[in-house]
Design a protein around this motif. Sequence first.
Motif, PDB file in Angstrom:
ATOM      1  N   HIS A 218     -41.857  13.125 -42.722  1.00 25.80           N
ATOM      2  CA  HIS A 218     -41.673  13.240 -41.276  1.00 25.80           C
ATOM      3  C   HIS A 218     -41.287  11.927 -40.597  1.00 25.80           C
ATOM      4  N   GLU A 289     -42.892  10.453 -31.598  1.00 25.64           N
ATOM      5  CA  GLU A 289     -43.722  11.650 -31.695  1.00 25.64           C
ATOM      6  C   GLU A 289     -43.206  12.468 -32.869  1.00 25.64           C
ATOM      7  N   ASP A 291     -43.813  16.066 -35.307  1.00 24.49           N
ATOM      8  CA  ASP A 291     -44.455  17.374 -35.455  1.00 24.49           C
ATOM      9  C   ASP A 291     -44.938  17.521 -36.881  1.00 24.49           C
ATOM     10  N   LYS A 295     -50.561  19.364 -36.117  1.00 20.40           N
ATOM     11  CA  LYS A 295     -50.656  18.699 -34.814  1.00 20.40           C
ATOM     12  C   LYS A 295     -49.324  18.061 -34.450  1.00 20.40           C
ATOM     13  N   ARG A 296     -49.214  17.708 -33.179  1.00 21.77           N
ATOM     14  CA  ARG A 296     -48.136  16.822 -32.742  1.00 21.77           C
ATOM     15  C   ARG A 296     -48.748  15.433 -32.649  1.00 21.77           C
TER      16      ARG A 296
END
Length: 310
Positions: A218, A289, A291, A295-296
């Motif tokens: 991510h 930020e 995802d 959670k974010r």
Amino acid sequence: MPPTDASTDADTAPFTDIGTATSAGARESRGGPAADASADGEDTLDVPLPDEITALFAEDTGGGVAGSLGGGSAAGAAAAPVPDPVARPVPESEPVLDVPGGPMPDPPAAPAPTSDLSVAEDLLDHIGDWGPISTPAGVLHLVPVRVDRDLPIIDRWMNDPAVAAFWGLAGSQNATEEHLRTHLAGDGRSVPCLGLLEGTPMSYWEIYRADLDPLARHYPARPHDTGVHLLIGAVGDRGRGLGGTLLRAVADLTFDKRPACARIVAEPDIRNTPSVAAFLSAGFRFSAEVDLPTKRAALMVRDRSLRHLL
């Protein structure tokens, strides 16, 4: 299942850690039927030997080969056969196997499997040996968790409603135990630790290899990125800046003990503003930020190159 985040004042951001390792070996066998044996028992052709080969065998009066590899007369060579260059002598003390084609030594024993602790130390540079570090709040020492010793106090912290809202391990002690054992039974990419401040247990930490964690899918991970999760246990230790103080100290300790690590990362729940604030006060910068499955998160990064500036 690992937690989703730390408590509101816990300054954490947990994530799942997984890993496997396997090894295998094989032995070469000897003997067996000739590859060209006839399947139906048909006679083979009687091919006469050339005169040169016949003469060569006629000269070999002692069962050896005419001439010697190290020089000398043909007579001396006939009395002393040349050793087979493939075979090697077997010491009397060496166990042998009775196999077709002559004795063959036992293969060397496979090395003993490496313990989980030594694997963990390899991936995270011996956390158990990092030792204590001085902080403005006192001397902090990260001690790898022992379930039989540390489960009761960690489970009590996990059942604090403020912590449970982000870690999700409230209820039966089995949930906390399973969480700890999952980390301890892994390949060492995540090491759970108890934080002792002036000798008193007051925090729970997870130091992990972010580049080997699912988190790496991510964000643009780099080799040896190190992640950190933190839970401040006692309610009285929260809300007074202690999280930021300890995070800065542990980040500096990680840089000192892991020279290959250029960045330390964390991913607190974006809703956990006190946790995000603690990372900012510890010299981390807000990167993005992201995802995540549960959670974010706010991706927080502390760079080695900026450790003395932020």
